[in-house]
Design an enzyme around this catalytic site. Sequence first.
Site, PDB file in Angstrom:
ATOM      1  NE  ARG A 183     -13.201 -98.228  45.047  1.00 38.05           N
ATOM      2  CZ  ARG A 183     -12.934 -99.364  45.696  1.00 38.05           C
ATOM      3  NH1 ARG A 183     -11.724 -99.873  45.676  1.00 38.05           N
ATOM      4  NH2 ARG A 183     -13.891 -99.968  46.386  1.00 38.05           N
ATOM      5  CB  VAL A 235     -23.105 -97.942  48.478  1.00 41.62           C
ATOM      6  CG1 VAL A 235     -22.293 -98.034  49.751  1.00 41.62           C
ATOM      7  CG2 VAL A 235     -23.741 -96.563  48.353  1.00 41.62           C
ATOM      8  CG  ASP A 236     -17.192 -99.450  46.659  1.00 41.57           C
ATOM      9  OD1 ASP A 236     -17.212 -98.853  47.768  1.00 41.57           O
ATOM     10  OD2 ASP A 236     -16.382 -99.167  45.764  1.00 41.57           O
ATOM     11  CB  SER A 237     -16.692-103.484  50.331  1.00 44.20           C
ATOM     12  OG  SER A 237     -15.645-103.378  49.387  1.00 44.20           O
TER      13      SER A 237
END
Lengths: 258, 81
Positions: free
Chosen positions: A189, B38-40
Amino acid sequence: MAERGNGGGAKPETAERPRGCALVTGASRGIGAASARALAREGWPTVVNYRSDASGADRVAAEIADAGGRALALQADVSDPDRVKGLFASAEAELGPVLCLVNNAGMRADGLSPQITDEQWRAVLDANLDGAFHTTRAALGGMLRARFGRIVNIASVVGPRANPGQANYAASKAGLIGMTRTVAAEVARRGVTVNAVAPGLVETKLTEDVAGNGLLERIPARRAGTPEEVAACVRFLASTDAAYVTGTTLTVDGGMSA
Amino acid sequence: MATAVTTESVESKLFAALKEMGAEGEVTREATFEQLDVDSLDLVELAQVVEDEFGVELGGDDVKDLQTVGEAVDLVVAKAA
Ligand SMILES: NC(=O)c1ccc[n+]([C@@H]2O[C@H](COP(=O)([O-])OP(=O)(O)OC[C@H]3O[C@@H](n4cnc5c(N)ncnc54)[C@H](OP(=O)(O)O)[C@@H]3O)[C@@H](O)[C@H]2O)c1
């Protein structure tokens, strides 16, 4: 993050690619040298990494420069994580972030499995698999920041398939393909693609002792491949045209595993 | 050259990076990464920003328990000390 629309993934890429360099491990000869030349022709400033063959690496860098490209030969044993850190620091200081990484460095130490020594097992896994992990880990941060990256791992048709006498080599290459798929899924992504190229028999120093052995009979194309034919696959996977190709293995073997 | 590590410099860099990364809503010290969406992978990128700007390396174990932006700022400052 959700905001980016398009399912949270990076936008489809245009033909533009951010500024940065390509790094090819084990590029002092063979498939790595051909890949470095091919990427340099695509306009990548290119790091020609080698372990011991300094004159070979210098020759490849000089050929690239003569053809109007930019190249830098840098020594590092990729199986040593600290040396890989140093390699990336030098590459980035000279040519900018590594946005294209070709994990090509590789070796064999053949024997039937009861006879493979600990040293032979470790040496092959360290160079072929651990080495690719060390460089991948070092490259991904910059690629994520750039929202662009290309990693191409030179695997083999051996690994997914058996080849008696190469248990260590097969384990390393099957492992490399497994790593390719998982890392691809982790970073897709962000516009970073990770793919493998799986050559069959290619005429290089690595295979100078095996070409006889009736092997050509098993290849539908009835000939060995050239380093340039493998490099052409690398060049495609590294290009902006291949933005939607990730986690896959491109076999280049004259039909051997068809 | 790496930027000098102060609470202010780290805060301003991290706030800017989070906005650039498209954080949802207002970035404050108290905001949680979850609220900001906010992801890893974003945290990995943030760690790279910190390394590039301040020369401070953050590993996976360092960032995995971070909840708020303020905790991240304090961690960078503490690691640089
Ligand atoms: N030729 C084939 O038929 C074939 C088929 C399938 C897959 N492959 C794969 O293609 C890749 C290239 O093979 P090739 O045929 O071009 O072999 P090659 O001519 O023997 O070249 C191998 C290159 O890797 C370098 N290298 C080895 N270990 C290294 C390490 N630890 N750190 C850094 N560099 C290292 C060597 O440098 P130094 O000599 O300086 O150490 C050399 O430049 C390998 O991964 C191989 O497994 C080849």
